[in-house]
Design an enzyme around this catalytic site. Structure first.
Site, PDB file in Angstrom:
ATOM      1  N   LYS A 179      -2.896  -7.474   1.352  1.00  0.00           N
ATOM      2  CA  LYS A 179      -3.398  -6.260   0.714  1.00  0.00           C
ATOM      3  C   LYS A 179      -2.272  -5.703  -0.145  1.00  0.00           C
ATOM      4  CE  LYS A 179      -3.059  -2.008   1.608  1.00  0.00           C
ATOM      5  NZ  LYS A 179      -2.850  -1.509   0.246  1.00  0.00           N
ATOM      6  N   GLU A 386      15.575   8.098   0.938  1.00  0.00           N
ATOM      7  CA  GLU A 386      15.508   7.221  -0.231  1.00  0.00           C
ATOM      8  C   GLU A 386      15.115   8.052  -1.437  1.00  0.00           C
ATOM      9  OE1 GLU A 386      14.245   2.620   0.020  1.00  0.00           O
ATOM     10  OE2 GLU A 386      12.780   4.023   0.775  1.00  0.00           O
TER      11      GLU A 386
HETATM   12  P1  ADP Z   1       5.517   3.441  -0.686  1.00  0.00           P
HETATM   13  O1  ADP Z   1       6.263   4.679  -0.442  1.00  0.00           O
HETATM   14  O2  ADP Z   1       6.286   2.327  -1.296  1.00  0.00           O
HETATM   15  O3  ADP Z   1       4.173   3.642  -1.331  1.00  0.00           O
HETATM   16  P2  ADP Z   1       4.055   2.842   1.698  1.00  0.00           P
HETATM   17  O4  ADP Z   1       4.611   2.385   3.000  1.00  0.00           O
HETATM   18  O5  ADP Z   1       3.283   4.109   1.686  1.00  0.00           O
HETATM   19  O6  ADP Z   1       5.302   2.862   0.742  1.00  0.00           O
HETATM   20  O7  ADP Z   1       3.140   1.729   1.050  1.00  0.00           O
HETATM   21  C1  ADP Z   1       3.416   0.361   1.118  1.00  0.00           C
HETATM   22  C2  ADP Z   1       2.125  -0.374   1.369  1.00  0.00           C
HETATM   23  O8  ADP Z   1       1.563   0.097   2.578  1.00  0.00           O
HETATM   24  C3  ADP Z   1       1.047  -0.143   0.293  1.00  0.00           C
HETATM   25  O9  ADP Z   1       0.319  -1.348   0.118  1.00  0.00           O
HETATM   26  C4  ADP Z   1       0.176   0.910   0.928  1.00  0.00           C
HETATM   27  O10 ADP Z   1      -1.158   0.871   0.464  1.00  0.00           O
HETATM   28  C5  ADP Z   1       0.226   0.493   2.381  1.00  0.00           C
HETATM   29  N1  ADP Z   1      -0.098   1.571   3.320  1.00  0.00           N
HETATM   30  C6  ADP Z   1       0.171   2.882   3.226  1.00  0.00           C
HETATM   31  N2  ADP Z   1      -0.297   3.545   4.306  1.00  0.00           N
HETATM   32  C7  ADP Z   1      -0.870   2.613   5.106  1.00  0.00           C
HETATM   33  C8  ADP Z   1      -1.538   2.654   6.384  1.00  0.00           C
HETATM   34  N3  ADP Z   1      -1.684   3.797   7.064  1.00  0.00           N
HETATM   35  N4  ADP Z   1      -1.996   1.499   6.900  1.00  0.00           N
HETATM   36  C9  ADP Z   1      -1.847   0.332   6.229  1.00  0.00           C
HETATM   37  N5  ADP Z   1      -1.232   0.228   5.050  1.00  0.00           N
HETATM   38  C10 ADP Z   1      -0.742   1.348   4.492  1.00  0.00           C
END
Ligand code: ADP
Length: 485
Positions: A179, A386
């Site tokens: 994903k 960060e």
């Molecule tokens: P960033 O700050 O780089 O956006 P995230 O950790 O929020 O970091 O996002 C990295 C990935 O994790 C993206 O593909 C995002 O869609 C996914 N993501 C964010 N929240 C969730 C969640 N609760 N469960 C699964 N995937 C998530």
């Protein structure tokens, strides 16, 4: 999107079981440089993610059973197609992510280099034999693919973060479901199109694009058919997903946030240090997990270093990444700009001094001016979180012991950098830094031959290098008995 030479690389839906899959709802992908919509993509659901996992599960036994050399050929064809379409893939990446075109094309080559590397490594998955305790036995160790791999990747490297996980997984004999981040799904889908053209069998490489990260993430971390979960993203979400994986005891790799220190010792070549800092700080507008977050300079060379640094920064060109000679593109979205604004204003309230930048180019744009803050201390938020923006936060130190203590005073442990010409110091500091990767007189450390990964709360697992397949393989011990006549 008229500029792509091969329009078929612009895809509009998820891909699993070798097919492009429709969905009831869709969402727009926008260009952070100007807010224009560059594509509309079908919005997959949790039920769709289950179908993608089922496809990967069905494809597993055939893929795993193929000789490594055959899997390697598929990977090499995919790699060649990525390089053939480097210009288009680079443009697509700049349009959805914002980084300058040269950097985007560099990312495509970087992603492709993992396909090549792991195609080669696939052929070198050696087992072992171990002297047994009795003549009646032989002890043999073989390595086998873990099974279906699921991955979630971030928006800052829309191609390479997928390539380096998928390359290792497929080389090992695993099938793969990813994903990508919803902000940058187009690069991932273009990769699927090229995987398809490379003849990679249906179900081996699958991409699920969705705005419902939580729901898709739940399937990918909880479905018992998934054997291994690999995540690159924030520490907060990574911890949550690791917990979700515990229910089915999945193998997990996490590449999480960093807080990279960049140490400049008094004996350093200051010009080289400025060059290294420019590369490690401003790449992707400061939006990488290995970007320098804190610059720690020996107090007796601080003024000289700062002057040289500001000269280099004044030459940076900021703008739309598709324009020539741009060094810094936009930040990914308004929230990213707001976060940088807040970190800077809080630091200034706490005593930091703004030397240049500190704001967006204009109120509504996402272009953040290269910024230098001096008199930062390690306790400030800007030194503990960060930044993910083009901000140099300068601190000073008095001696080597203090430098190391400050560098390690963080919960993170991904990348660190330092500049020195003293061989004794180089060895001492390299060993003392609590980081997974250390650049020594070097501001760029990522390449497929090297193990990329962190320690402490920056995660575990390694991507690339001869160690990179380990995360995707199980060790099996065979005890052959009854050998006595
Ligand atoms: P960033 O700050 O780089 O956006 P995230 O950790 O929020 O970091 O996002 C990295 C990935 O994790 C993206 O593909 C995002 O869609 C996914 N993501 C964010 N929240 C969730 C969640 N609760 N469960 C699964 N995937 C998530």
């Amino acid at each position: 999107m008229g500029k792509l030479q091969d329009q078929a690389l612009l895809k509009h839906s998820s891909y699993w079981q070798g097919n492009w899959q429709s969905a009831e709802r869709s969402f727009n992908v926008t260009n952070p440089a100007n807010g224009e919509i560059i594509g509309t993509v079908a919005d997959a659901t949790a039920a769709d993610a289950e179908k993608a996992v089922a496809a990967a599960d069905t494809a597993l036994s055939d893929w795993a059973a193929r000789p490594a050399a055959e899997r390697a050929k598929f990977l090499m064809r995919w790699q060649q197609l990525m390089l053939q379409h480097q210009d288009d893939l680079g443009l697509l990446l700049t349009l959805e992510q914002g980084k300058p075109l040269a950097e985007a094309k560099g990312e495509i080559a970087y992603g492709a280099s993992y396909l090549e590397w792991f195609a080669e490594e696939a052929k070198r998955v050696y087992g072992d034999t171990i002297p047994a305790k009795s003549n009646d036995q032989r002890i043999i160790v073989i390595k086998q693919p873990v099974g279906v791999v699921a991955a979630i990747t971030p928006w800052n490297f829309p191609n390479a973060m997928i390539a380096r996980k998928a390359a290792a997984a497929l080389a090992a004999g695993c099938t793969f479901v990813v994903k990508p981040a919803q902000l940058t799904p187009l690069s991932a889908l273009a990769m699927a199109e090229l995987a398809d053209r490379a003849g990679i069998p249906a179900g081996v490489f699958n991409v699920v694009v969705s705005t419902d990260a939580k729901a898709i993430g739940k399937v990918l971390t909880e479905d018992p058919r998934v054997a291994k979960f690999s995540f690159t993203g924030s520490t907060k979400i990574g911890k949550q997903l690791a917990k979700q994986c515990a229910g089915t005891v999945k193998r997990v790799s996490l590449e999480l946030g960093g807080n990279a220190p960049f140490l400049v010792f008094a004996d350093a070549d200051l010009d080289a240090a400025v060059d290294g800092l420019m590369a490690s700080k401003f790449r992707n507008a400061g939006q990488t997990c290995v970007c320098t977050n804190r610059v720690l300079v020996a107090e007796n060379v601080l003024d000289e270093f700062t002057t040289k640094l500001q000269q280099a920064i004044s030459k940076l060109k900021i703008g739309d990444g598709t324009y020539d000679e741009v060094d810094i593109g936009p930040l990914i979205n308004t929230e990213a700009c707001t976060k940088v604004d807040e970190l800077i204003s809080t630091a200034v309230t706490q005593g930091a001094q703004l030397k240049c930048g500190g704001k967006r180019q204009s109120d509504n744009s996402l272009f953040y001016l290269p910024t230098v803050l001096s008199k930062v201390t390690n306790q400030m938020d800007i030194a503990q979180q960060e930044i993910f923006g083009p901000v140099v936060a300068l601190q000073s130190f008095s001696d080597e012991t203090q430098a190391i203590q400050l560098a390690n005073a963080t919960e993170f442990g991904l990348a660190a950098y330092f500049y020195s010409r003293d061989i004794g110091r180089i060895w001492r500091v390299a060993e003392a830094l609590q980081y997974g990767m250390v650049g020594i007189n070097e501001g760029m450390v990522s390449n497929p031959t090297a193990p990329f990964g962190g320690v402490k709360q920056s995660g575990y697992g390694r991507e690339g290098s001869k160690y990179g397949l380990d995360d995707y393989m199980d060790i099996k011990y065979l005890c052959l008995g009854g050998l006595d006549k």
